[in-house]
Design a protein around this motif. Structure first.
Motif, PDB file in Angstrom:
ATOM      1  N   LEU A   1       0.825  -1.212   0.000  1.00 43.65           N
ATOM      2  CA  LEU A   1       0.000   0.000   0.000  1.00 43.65           C
ATOM      3  C   LEU A   1       0.860   1.263   0.000  1.00 43.65           C
ATOM      4  O   LEU A   1       2.000   1.263   0.444  1.00 43.65           O
ATOM      5  CB  LEU A   1      -0.896   0.034   1.235  1.00 43.65           C
ATOM      6  CG  LEU A   1      -2.152  -0.810   1.185  1.00 43.65           C
ATOM      7  CD1 LEU A   1      -2.872  -0.768   2.529  1.00 43.65           C
ATOM      8  CD2 LEU A   1      -3.096  -0.356   0.084  1.00 43.65           C
ATOM      9  N   LYS A   2       0.274   2.342  -0.453  1.00 42.72           N
ATOM     10  CA  LYS A   2       0.891   3.657  -0.361  1.00 42.72           C
ATOM     11  C   LYS A   2       0.178   4.374   0.776  1.00 42.72           C
ATOM     12  O   LYS A   2      -0.954   4.823   0.618  1.00 42.72           O
ATOM     13  CB  LYS A   2       0.721   4.424  -1.672  1.00 42.72           C
ATOM     14  CG  LYS A   2       1.493   3.815  -2.814  1.00 42.72           C
ATOM     15  CD  LYS A   2       1.314   4.636  -4.075  1.00 42.72           C
ATOM     16  CE  LYS A   2       1.852   3.987  -5.241  1.00 42.72           C
ATOM     17  NZ  LYS A   2       2.840   3.741  -5.846  1.00 42.72           N
ATOM     18  N   ILE A   3       0.849   4.455   1.933  1.00 42.73           N
ATOM     19  CA  ILE A   3       0.228   5.100   3.098  1.00 42.73           C
ATOM     20  C   ILE A   3       1.044   6.320   3.534  1.00 42.73           C
ATOM     21  O   ILE A   3       1.163   6.619   4.711  1.00 42.73           O
ATOM     22  CB  ILE A   3       0.007   4.103   4.260  1.00 42.73           C
ATOM     23  CG1 ILE A   3       1.311   3.449   4.723  1.00 42.73           C
ATOM     24  CG2 ILE A   3      -1.012   3.043   3.867  1.00 42.73           C
ATOM     25  CD1 ILE A   3       1.139   2.599   5.982  1.00 42.73           C
ATOM     26  N   LYS A   4       1.563   7.017   2.557  1.00 41.89           N
ATOM     27  CA  LYS A   4       2.376   8.206   2.809  1.00 41.89           C
ATOM     28  C   LYS A   4       1.652   9.160   3.754  1.00 41.89           C
ATOM     29  O   LYS A   4       0.478   9.473   3.568  1.00 41.89           O
ATOM     30  CB  LYS A   4       2.662   8.912   1.470  1.00 41.89           C
ATOM     31  CG  LYS A   4       3.500  10.150   1.603  1.00 41.89           C
ATOM     32  CD  LYS A   4       3.772  10.784   0.253  1.00 41.89           C
ATOM     33  CE  LYS A   4       4.591  12.052   0.443  1.00 41.89           C
ATOM     34  NZ  LYS A   4       4.951  12.662  -0.834  1.00 41.89           N
ATOM     35  N   GLY A   5       2.369   9.600   4.802  1.00 40.68           N
ATOM     36  CA  GLY A   5       1.839  10.585   5.726  1.00 40.68           C
ATOM     37  C   GLY A   5       0.889  10.035   6.781  1.00 40.68           C
ATOM     38  O   GLY A   5       0.359  10.788   7.585  1.00 40.68           O
ATOM     39  N   THR A   6       0.682   8.737   6.807  1.00 39.27           N
ATOM     40  CA  THR A   6      -0.195   8.142   7.817  1.00 39.27           C
ATOM     41  C   THR A   6       0.406   8.335   9.202  1.00 39.27           C
ATOM     42  O   THR A   6       1.623   8.337   9.368  1.00 39.27           O
ATOM     43  CB  THR A   6      -0.380   6.630   7.529  1.00 39.27           C
ATOM     44  OG1 THR A   6      -1.066   6.494   6.285  1.00 39.27           O
ATOM     45  CG2 THR A   6      -1.176   5.933   8.615  1.00 39.27           C
TER      46      THR A   6
ATOM     47  N   THR B   1       6.587   6.613   3.232  1.00 44.41           N
ATOM     48  CA  THR B   1       7.189   7.943   3.181  1.00 44.41           C
ATOM     49  C   THR B   1       6.457   8.891   4.119  1.00 44.41           C
ATOM     50  O   THR B   1       5.236   8.999   4.078  1.00 44.41           O
ATOM     51  CB  THR B   1       7.148   8.507   1.736  1.00 44.41           C
ATOM     52  OG1 THR B   1       7.776   7.574   0.860  1.00 44.41           O
ATOM     53  CG2 THR B   1       7.857   9.847   1.647  1.00 44.41           C
ATOM     54  N   GLU B   2       7.216   9.549   4.996  1.00 45.40           N
ATOM     55  CA  GLU B   2       6.708  10.548   5.938  1.00 45.40           C
ATOM     56  C   GLU B   2       5.675  10.003   6.926  1.00 45.40           C
ATOM     57  O   GLU B   2       4.933  10.761   7.556  1.00 45.40           O
ATOM     58  CB  GLU B   2       6.149  11.763   5.194  1.00 45.40           C
ATOM     59  CG  GLU B   2       7.209  12.470   4.368  1.00 45.40           C
ATOM     60  CD  GLU B   2       6.664  13.601   3.514  1.00 45.40           C
ATOM     61  OE1 GLU B   2       5.432  13.755   3.426  1.00 45.40           O
ATOM     62  OE2 GLU B   2       7.481  14.322   2.934  1.00 45.40           O
ATOM     63  N   VAL B   3       5.622   8.686   7.090  1.00 44.94           N
ATOM     64  CA  VAL B   3       4.729   8.103   8.091  1.00 44.94           C
ATOM     65  C   VAL B   3       5.296   8.396   9.479  1.00 44.94           C
ATOM     66  O   VAL B   3       6.502   8.368   9.690  1.00 44.94           O
ATOM     67  CB  VAL B   3       4.571   6.582   7.873  1.00 44.94           C
ATOM     68  CG1 VAL B   3       3.916   5.908   9.066  1.00 44.94           C
ATOM     69  CG2 VAL B   3       3.763   6.323   6.619  1.00 44.94           C
TER      70      VAL B   3
ATOM     71  N   LYS C   1      12.042   9.493   5.176  1.00 38.97           N
ATOM     72  CA  LYS C   1      11.470  10.583   5.968  1.00 38.97           C
ATOM     73  C   LYS C   1      10.436  10.102   6.991  1.00 38.97           C
ATOM     74  O   LYS C   1       9.694  10.901   7.546  1.00 38.97           O
ATOM     75  CB  LYS C   1      10.857  11.656   5.070  1.00 38.97           C
ATOM     76  CG  LYS C   1      11.868  12.330   4.155  1.00 38.97           C
ATOM     77  CD  LYS C   1      11.202  13.403   3.322  1.00 38.97           C
ATOM     78  CE  LYS C   1      12.197  14.048   2.379  1.00 38.97           C
ATOM     79  NZ  LYS C   1      11.557  15.047   1.521  1.00 38.97           N
ATOM     80  N   ALA C   2      10.372   8.805   7.242  1.00 40.53           N
ATOM     81  CA  ALA C   2       9.467   8.300   8.280  1.00 40.53           C
ATOM     82  C   ALA C   2      10.043   8.652   9.650  1.00 40.53           C
ATOM     83  O   ALA C   2      11.249   8.802   9.810  1.00 40.53           O
ATOM     84  CB  ALA C   2       9.282   6.792   8.150  1.00 40.53           C
ATOM     85  N   ASN C   3       9.177   8.765  10.640  1.00 42.22           N
ATOM     86  CA  ASN C   3       9.615   9.134  11.979  1.00 42.22           C
ATOM     87  C   ASN C   3       9.360   7.982  12.951  1.00 42.22           C
ATOM     88  O   ASN C   3       8.215   7.664  13.260  1.00 42.22           O
ATOM     89  CB  ASN C   3       8.880  10.393  12.442  1.00 42.22           C
ATOM     90  CG  ASN C   3       9.455  10.947  13.720  1.00 42.22           C
ATOM     91  OD1 ASN C   3      10.053  10.226  14.518  1.00 42.22           O
ATOM     92  ND2 ASN C   3       9.272  12.232  13.929  1.00 42.22           N
TER      93      ASN C   3
END
Length: 189
Positions: free
Chosen positions: A105-110, A128-130, A149-151
């Motif tokens: 899945l693409k869950i960018k920013g989740t 990305t950016e999760v 860029k995930a945290n």
């Protein structure tokens, strides 16, 4: 044509296997509802919130989640991989997601906040950016994922192989960095 529900609130409902099928819910709130017996077909949730709901074991193969918030929900052993990918956006707070699957899945920013994410499949997932904020990621699989860029700064128990997972500009805590070095069999003290 699916049945359409707007701005409705649902409380303490245990849904049967096909009870929500062929329905579209927009700006709806579900409180203390049980979806665990559901086998979803052609269901859409737009700008919906689920509070204290149970999805554990539900078959959600044909569901569209378009900006959906899960708060304090039990979502164990659920396969999100077959959900409708168009405008797919979900967020989790204080949820149990153990043994669930987000494969490909693409869950960018989740955002995952204060969640149990034990043995979850994130293989080939775009993370990305999760944000994983204070989450237990024990035995979760990140092979071939893009976690750029995930945290992960406040999360723990993860094991991520940087040679198999993209982690450019991802954030990790110094205390938990051992989760990136596990394959080297080092003693970090």
């Amino acid at each position: 044509m699916p049945d359409y529900y707007l701005d409705a609130e649902y409380h303490n409902i245990t849904y049967g296997e096909q009870e929500v099928n062929l329905k579209e819910f927009e700006c709806c709130t579900f409180n203390n509802c049980d979806f665990s017996q559901c086998v979803f077909v052609a269901v859409t949730f737009i700008d919906c919130t689920f509070n204290d709901c149970i999805f554990s074991g539900a078959k959600i193969n044909y569901v569209a989640f378009r900006t959906v918030f899960f708060n304090r929900c039990k979502i164990e052993d659920v396969n999100f991989a077959m959900c409708d990918k168009l405008i797919f956006e979900i967020h989790f707070k204080e949820c149990v997601l153990d043994f669930s699957k987000f494969y490909t899945l693409k869950i960018k920013g989740t955002t995952f906040v204060d969640c149990s994410i034990i043995a979850v499949d994130f293989m080939n997932t775009d993370l990305t950016e999760v944000v994983f904020d204070n989450c237990d990621l024990y035995r979760s699989e990140f092979d071939k994922a893009n976690a750029n860029k995930a945290n992960f700064k406040t999360s723990y128990n993860y094991t991520i192989d940087p040679t198999k997972t993209k982690i450019k500009k991802a954030v990790f805590s110094l205390h938990e960095v051992k989760g990136l070095l596990f394959k080297h069999n080092l003693a970090i003290k």
